[in-house]
Design an enzyme around this catalytic site. Structure first.
Site, mmCIF file in Angstrom:
data_model
loop_
_atom_site.group_PDB
_atom_site.id
_atom_site.type_symbol
_atom_site.label_atom_id
_atom_site.label_comp_id
_atom_site.label_asym_id
_atom_site.label_seq_id
_atom_site.Cartn_x
_atom_site.Cartn_y
_atom_site.Cartn_z
ATOM 1 N N ASP A 139 0.840 -1.187 0.000
ATOM 2 C CA ASP A 139 0.000 0.000 0.000
ATOM 3 C C ASP A 139 0.883 1.248 0.000
ATOM 4 O O ASP A 139 1.782 1.372 0.847
ATOM 5 C CB ASP A 139 -0.927 -0.013 1.224
ATOM 6 N N HIS A 146 -3.792 14.149 1.307
ATOM 7 C CA HIS A 146 -4.070 13.222 2.397
ATOM 8 C C HIS A 146 -2.924 13.235 3.410
ATOM 9 O O HIS A 146 -3.144 13.305 4.623
ATOM 10 C CB HIS A 146 -4.257 11.806 1.822
ATOM 11 N N GLU A 212 -9.174 4.037 -2.427
ATOM 12 C CA GLU A 212 -7.925 3.868 -3.180
ATOM 13 C C GLU A 212 -8.186 3.191 -4.524
ATOM 14 O O GLU A 212 -9.194 2.495 -4.694
ATOM 15 C CB GLU A 212 -6.922 2.999 -2.393
ATOM 16 N N GLN A 251 -4.404 1.903 15.268
ATOM 17 C CA GLN A 251 -3.241 2.391 14.529
ATOM 18 C C GLN A 251 -2.448 3.419 15.326
ATOM 19 O O GLN A 251 -1.226 3.375 15.374
ATOM 20 C CB GLN A 251 -3.775 3.030 13.239
ATOM 21 N N LYS A 263 -5.030 -2.186 10.232
ATOM 22 C CA LYS A 263 -5.455 -2.372 8.838
ATOM 23 C C LYS A 263 -5.758 -3.836 8.506
ATOM 24 O O LYS A 263 -6.548 -4.113 7.607
ATOM 25 C CB LYS A 263 -4.328 -1.933 7.888
#
Lengths: 446, 446
Positions: A139, A146, A212, A251, A263
């Protein structure tokens, strides 16, 4: 190979009428590849309107020859991996042959129509599954907006990491918990700090979505053999949507060496791989950089990529809550963004990923990272949409959100458009948050 | 299952004499599983002294019955994955049957000896390969000493991350570039800052080794179904050594969301999976924590794990340079450490990894992180051995090292010992740094 050919002809229409509706994601110009379950077996297929070409059933009809027949025979496996590893010209031949078989006036129409539900089942009648076996999932973090917003939320003096403009930042993701669109996304347990700053373990309170786009690798490379920026795009078989569900509370506490349990509980993929070839009409220059940005290092800079490394692709997220569905309210669009918001192209991601000799394998997945733009409407996760909780997102029925609640459903979609081309879509990437299960320990172990 | 049985009997000896030498890693009490190439085909096998039981050849002799025969038939695949996914009692039955076949005085000795090289080839005559297909690779960070030293090198006020004592910190690693022991480890290219602080791309100057132990998953878990701490150990099929080669210069520059290209160019595994059962005699209490350390949260605290979550295992790293080998000097031992130096047990790693519902699959790999101890001798990477370059490691021939140079070879080994037990080893995890290849871009692309 990325030049336009007759399969892109906007005048071409299909005898499958649903493929000619302007709203379909799957006109005859798209022909994306996927996999589905039929009679308990996994089959591979190609989407056309509201139907799917069952590649094994098509193979059995012996309507194809040459490279197209070879590619179709190769695709008669439980996954698309063998097809994806083929030379691109063979996949292209299969796509061209399918376009001819499915076009209005095709001599094969009568033969195909005679066994329509056997060869071309309705998509609604089958269960879609992951299109291929995915070995490694990477990823990236390639949206400046962002990244910068998250840096600001953390109160960083320089919200953009030093490396951001030198290389496409990335981390390894979890492949085992990738799932196809649809069904429940179970709220995970995890460790986080409660309001008093104490570490506790329980259902994670702050769930988010992240919109995404992901590239899926076709032909890979051998270990130690880097892929040059000039040929990088040819190693991508196709693209799909990715919802990188995130448990932010987990996280924040765990993250020392990158995201892990925050995740790895579930990531969702849209079921269809839209091929690099189908996207050719929508290719555009790589997004330009701001004056003063550092020069792109030579191994990430290629003329072909600069000229056509972008894609004219809009992406959307819709949210519906349990209360909204109870009141028969439609899902509300909460994100409308564009692939131009990525600072790096997929070819640059491939070149960077392999620049140390790391091998990519057929089926490997490369996520773009959350595709947020500068505009408020283009914020592609709830953390940004709520300014990290400071301004809760207001929904039409009076509900507000700073994080996803049980029952909330997110649907990601995307649409490529360009003047003179028939626009194409990706299908949907859907998932609904289900309440956390009781934890095994409380029940005395499993 | 982890209770001692006759396969652990120290009096048991094999008719294969090399298995009775006190120095062998593979006495009849070990019987680790692996895979090798023979006549161009991948076969699975079990190490005994300097030989390997070829499980397909053994299967064809039809000497086994019941669960042992079933397990052996299941193992006649190209990888061990199918065997590893079996119920542990079946694997245990195969191990017991092998112990009986190979023990001194076995009625089967004549039959096996008659086709010795067919059923039990010399390990030196075959090429060992990865023991199983590895879906996902997770690397932990569980040595307090390693973590604290690196925090100090970075000048952190609190060198230990806040979460370190609450959970076993981890990140996802790259599975595609895992390779079996032996052969070249190619120096990677990458981006890093040069002495003037400029970002450049080229062969990475600061290569390091990292000595780790890795657990390989046997039976996995379904997505959303966490594994409890009490049963976590039963999900480990076996253990091997892991050298987590690191390009520190790349890592320092790229690391925002954890290690990526600084690690993904190559990781090396020792070829044999030493089973949980073979390690039973060496089990000991989980390492005790310092007074004042936070209590272990309930989902990571189990009576069985506290009683026997440790393993009496010493681990070693040896280094030889090209100059040393040219002068016929033996490799020099640079690390001597112990598994006690891990703050978390493998059962805790498994329970934590799945606590959010993440699914582990058969063959998944969990690395311990660098197993450094408090003592200088127990520093398990060159960064620590040279105090981050401040005190270069001095070699017997006058050479010094702060990082690995081309031609340097690292060999990792390990040895489990306990009073009244025959000690067992893991074989070796070997790799030699080869000079960087020319980068494709310089040559105009590949």
């Amino acid at each position: 190979m990325s030049a336009l050919n007759f399969t892109h002809d906007p005048a071409r229409r299909s005898w499958i009428e649903s493929a000619n509706a302007g709203t379909t994601d799957f006109p005859i110009q798209n022909l994306p590849f996927g996999a589905f379950v039929r009679d308990g077996q996994i089959r591979t297929g190609v989407a056309i309107g509201d139907r799917i070409v069952d590649l094994r059933a098509l193979h059995d009809l012996a309507l194809l020859d040459g490279d197209a027949a070879l590619a179709c025979a190769t695709a008669c496996d439980h996954t698309l991996n063998a097809l994806m590893a083929l030379d691109a010209r063979r996949v292209s031949a299969l796509r061209a042959a399918l376009s001819d078989l499915l076009q209005h006036g095709s001599p094969a129409q009568a033969r195909l129509a005679a066994s329509l539900d056997a060869v071309l089942p309705l998509a609604a009648d089958v269960e879609l599954t992951l299109p291929c076996a995915i070995g490694d999932y990477t990823d990236f973090l390639t949206s400046l907006h962002h990244t910068e917003r998250h840096g600001r939320y953390k109160g960083l003096a320089d919200p953009l990491p030093a490396a951001f403009k030198s290389l496409p930042i990335a981390y390894h993701g979890r492949a085992s918990s990738l799932r196809v669109s649809g069904g429940d996304v179970r709220r995970p347990h995890g460790q986080f700090r409660d309001a008093d700053g104490n570490v506790r373990f329980g259902p994670a309170p702050m769930l988010d979505f992240e919109l995404e786009l992901a590239a899926v690798i076709g032909r890979g490379n051998a270990l130690t053999q880097a892929i040059s920026i000039d040929t990088a795009r040819d190693h991508v078989f196709g693209y799909c949507l990715l919802n990188d569900w995130s448990a932010k509370s987990i996280q924040w506490f765990e993250q020392v060496l990158g995201p892990f349990l925050g995740k790895s509980f579930h990531s969702s993929l849209s079921p269809w791989l839209v091929t690099e070839e189908a996207l050719a009409p929508f290719r555009k220059a790589a997004p330009s950089r701001a004056a003063g940005d550092p020069a792109i290092l030579p191994h990430l800079h290629g003329a072909r990529d600069q000229q056509s490394g972008g894609i004219d692709l809009e992406l959307f997220a819709h949210l519906s809550t349990a209360a909204m569905r109870g009141d028969r309210m439609p899902a509300v669009q909460i994100t409308h963004t564009h692939l131009d918001n990525l600072y790096w192209t997929f070819a640059q991601m491939v070149a960077h990923h392999t620049s140390n000799g790391c091998n990519l394998r057929t089926g490997d997945l490369l996520g773009s990272g959350t595709i947020s733009g500068a505009d408020d409407a283009a914020r592609a996760c709830l953390t940004e949409l709520s300014e990290a909780g400071k301004k809760p997102l207001a929904l039409p029925n009076g509900e507000t959100r700073i994080a996803l609640e049980d029952g909330d459903e997110i649907v990601l979609t995307a649409r490529a458009s360009a003047p003179g081309a028939v626009s194409i879509g990706f299908g949907e990437c859907r998932g609904r948050i289900a309440p956390a299960l009781p934890y095994p320990h409380a029940a005395g172990g499993q």
